[in-house]
Every structure is written in structure tokens, then in C-alpha cells.
Design an enzyme around this catalytic site. Structure first.
Site, mmCIF file in Angstrom:
data_model
loop_
_atom_site.group_PDB
_atom_site.id
_atom_site.type_symbol
_atom_site.label_atom_id
_atom_site.label_comp_id
_atom_site.label_asym_id
_atom_site.label_seq_id
_atom_site.Cartn_x
_atom_site.Cartn_y
_atom_site.Cartn_z
ATOM 1 N N GLN A 278 -4.221 -1.157 9.840
ATOM 2 C CA GLN A 278 -4.592 -1.808 9.267
ATOM 3 C C GLN A 278 -4.965 -3.751 10.116
ATOM 4 O O GLN A 278 -4.576 -3.768 11.227
ATOM 5 C CB GLN A 278 -3.040 -2.907 8.945
ATOM 6 C CG GLN A 278 -2.778 -3.840 8.241
ATOM 7 C CD GLN A 278 -3.692 -4.121 6.856
ATOM 8 O OE1 GLN A 278 -3.388 -3.433 6.397
ATOM 9 N NE2 GLN A 278 -4.317 -5.177 6.253
ATOM 10 N N LYS B 221 0.808 -1.000 0.389
ATOM 11 C CA LYS B 221 0.214 -0.221 0.075
ATOM 12 C C LYS B 221 0.796 0.761 0.005
ATOM 13 O O LYS B 221 0.702 2.103 -0.605
ATOM 14 C CB LYS B 221 -0.393 -0.171 1.555
ATOM 15 C CG LYS B 221 -1.968 -0.771 0.862
ATOM 16 C CD LYS B 221 -2.158 -1.237 2.503
ATOM 17 C CE LYS B 221 -4.174 -2.314 2.551
ATOM 18 N NZ LYS B 221 -4.866 -2.464 3.265
ATOM 19 N N ASP C 228 -10.029 4.131 4.679
ATOM 20 C CA ASP C 228 -10.841 2.668 4.770
ATOM 21 C C ASP C 228 -12.220 2.461 4.409
ATOM 22 O O ASP C 228 -12.897 1.903 4.305
ATOM 23 C CB ASP C 228 -10.400 1.631 5.877
ATOM 24 C CG ASP C 228 -9.458 0.622 5.553
ATOM 25 O OD1 ASP C 228 -9.493 0.073 3.887
ATOM 26 O OD2 ASP C 228 -8.840 -0.283 6.001
#
Ligand SMILES: NC(=O)c1ccc[n+]([C@@H]2O[C@H](COP(=O)([O-])OP(=O)(O)OC[C@H]3O[C@@H](n4cnc5c(N)ncnc54)[C@H](OP(=O)(O)O)[C@@H]3O)[C@@H](O)[C@H]2O)c1
Length: 300
Positions: A98, A54, A121
């Protein structure tokens, strides 16, 4: 194989090029460089790999990317202290924690602690609520990627019956919410299935577009798919494969070899949904920076 392959790598490359162009414009017009911070708690090697890819993708798009790697023993207080700094940092526009987190850290509590304007996200309740209300700000990256794959390959969901297998917060529920919305990029009739669904195959066989987000290798077999359906395989499962050096291989939730004989179009695993997820994370980070540059930063 009779199905057309939906090439996630190629579509993701297009999206990433578009994002990079808009990043350059934002720098030129507003002197703003989109900043992405990724927080990783623990030493899970798969998560570390995702975080690295990422960050690499963000840098390639011209963004600032930084990681905050914390030990598995990190307490909620310590994690919140790092998030508070990132929430307040004007050079950071997107924060990604994460998942999964170690068991002692409540993921919902962590998501709710993020500044919703930096929730790239799309898992903060504000982001989820806006999506459901038809005013999306940050759509979770995997569902957003699925929609882009459909639209960019001429498989508009409008008026089609979309069957989603799986009801997770990161894929099943948001992709259903996204595709049922009243707009021309959506307008689908959506059915969501899960482990308590009765006669699953009867329902999946009605799908014009079948989205499998289950997490079980070969769960979707050819008898569950209508002739000419579009099949999107979200699953990432490792199965033993003695011919590989690692002793295993990555497959999706769909029995690709047989389903591809029946479907009109299908995504491969790897090379399908996965690359789109990273591309849409970048698109969300760009959007967060654009919102900040246009003065909408700070409000939720
Ligand atoms: N490529 C990518 O970028 C990407 C991104 C995210 C996830 N994934 C992959 O997608 C898969 C799903 O992950 P997730 O996080 O969305 O889901 P998840 O949290 O693992 O949950 C799985 C969902 O599938 C349902 N399910 C399980 N077995 C089923 C069956 N036999 N029939 C119908 N439904 C069934 C479960 O139902 P219940 O709710 O009833 O338990 C649950 O809703 C995983 O392989 C994951 O690694 C890939």
C-alpha cells in the site's frame, strides 16, 4: 444534468461477479485459490481503510486474503524480509504494498523487490515495460478500470482524442500507455497534460474523452470541456462541508455540476473510478493465479 452517468459501482459489480466465477473455475479445475497479500507500513487511517476494503472484496470473490501490517518505523531490511517470504509463498499470487510508504522507504526500491509475477498493482518496471511494449501482464488497476468503464458503456477509445490531465506513475502515464496501444480496445490518439502544459484549456477542449487525474477539487471547469465529451474523473479530494458529520465531503477533480451540463457522459465521485480500481485489482490477482496454475509462475 444532461450527461449520462457512468456508474462505476454497477460496472465494478459486474467485473467482480465475473472474477468470482473465474475464481470458482480455477479452484475446480486446478485446485488453486487465488491469494492476495496486502502490506501496510504505518498507521495512516485512510490507507488502513483501503487495505480493509481490498481484503473484503478479495474474500467476497472467493480469494484468500491476508494483511501484513507493519509499524511506521519499519526498516527497508524488515520490509524486504516480509516481501521475500511473500515472493516465495506458493499460496500467494498477488502482493500489494500500500502506497504511500513512510518517507524513509524508497517506493521504487520496494516495487523492484517484488516478484514481477505477483505485481498485481502493475508498478514493477517489468509490468510497466510490458504495458508500454503492448504486451501487458498486470495493468495498474485504476487505468485498467478506466478502460473497462469506457468499453462497457459503449465509449470505445478507438480513433478518439483522449486527453489525460496528470502524469503520475499509477494513473496518468499508464492510462496513456494503455489507450494508445494498437488494439481495438485502445487505438486512441492520446495527449498527456501536466503542470507545465501551456494553454491547458485549449487542449482539454479538444478531448473526445477527458481523463482528469490531477488531485485538485474543481480543476476542470465547464469552459475546459467540449460539448458531448466523455469525462472520467479520477480525483479524490476532500473539501470542507459543514452539513456533514465529518465536516468534509469527497469530490473529484471535475466541477461536476457544470461539466455534467455539457458532457455526454461523466463519472461521479464517489461511485465512479474508485470502485473500478478495487475490481481490477481482483482481476489482476485472478490473472496472477491463472498464470501460476498454467505453469508460467516464477519467470519474469
Ligand atoms: N479513484 C481512484 O481509485 C484513484 C486512484 C489513484 C489516484 N486517485 C486520485 O487521483 C488524483 C491524482 O492522483 P495521482 O496519484 O494520479 O497523481 P499525483 O501523483 O497526485 O500527481 C498529480 C498530477 O497532476 C498534474 N497536475 C496537478 N495540477 C495540475 C493542473 N492544474 N493542470 C494539469 N495537471 C496538473 C501533476 O503535474 P506535474 O507532474 O507537472 O506535477 C501530476 O502529474 C488524486 O486525487 C488521487 O487521490 C484516485
Amino acid at each position: 444534468m444532461t450527461a449520462t452517468l457512468i456508474d462505476g459501482k454497477e460496472i465494478a459489480a459486474q467485473v467482480r461477479t465475473e472474477v468470482a466465477e473465474d475464481v470458482a473455475k480455477l479452484k475446480q479445475q486446478h485446485n488453486v485459490t487465488p491469494g492476495l497479500a496486502v502490506v501496510l507500513v504505518g498507521d495512516d487511517s485512510a490507507s488502513a481503510l483501503y487495505v480493509a476494503s481490498k481484503q473484503k472484496a478479495a474474500r467476497e470473490a472467493g480469494m484468500h486474503a491476508e494483511d501484513h501490517i507493519m509499524p511506521a518505523s519499519t526498516t527497508m531490511v524488515e520490509l524486504k524480509a516480509v516481501i521475500t517470504k511473500l515472493n516465495d509463498d506458493v499460496n500467494i499470487h498477488g502482493i500489494l504494498v500500500q502506497l504511500p510508504l513512510p518517507d524513509h522507504l524508497d517506493e521504487h526500491e520496494v516495487m523492484e523487490f517484488l516478484n514481477p509475477m505477483k505485481d498485481v498493482d502493475g508498478l514493477h518496471p517489468v509490468s510497466m515495460g510490458l504495458l508500454l511494449a503492448g504486451r501487458p501482464r498486470f495493468v495498474p488497476a485504476t487505468p485498467a478500470g478506466i478502460q473497462q468503464m469506457l468499453l462497457r458503456t459503449g465509449h470505445s477509445p478507438e480513433g478518439r482524442h483522449v486527453v489525460v490531465c496528470g502524469r503520475s506513475d499509477i494513473v496518468g502515464k499508464p492510462v496513456a500507455a494503455l489507450l494508445v496501444q494498437r488494439n481495438s480496445d485502445a487505438n486512441a490518439t492520446v495527449t498527456v497534460c501536466h503542470t507545465r502544459t501551456k494553454n491547458l484549456a485549449d487542449i482539454t477542449r479538444q478531448a473526445d474523452i477527458l481523463i482528469a487525474a490531477i488531485g485538485k477539487a474543481n480543476a476542470i471547469t465547464a469552459d475546459m470541456v467540449k460539448d458531448g465529451a466523455v469525462v472520467i474523473d479520477v480525483g479524490t479530494n476532500h473539501i470542507p462541508d459543514a452539513s456533514k458529520k465529518s465536516g468534509r465531503r469527497l469530490v473529484g477533480d471535475v466541477d461536476f455540476d457544470t461539466v455534467s451540463q455539457k458532457a455526454a457522459a461523466i463519472t461521479p465521485v464517489p461511485g465512479g473510478v474508485g470502485p473500478m480500481t478495487i475490481a481490477m485489482l481482483l482481476a489482476n490477482t485472478l490473472k496472477a493465479a491463472q498464470l501460476a496454475a498454467s505453469g508460467q509462475f516464477g519467470s519474469s
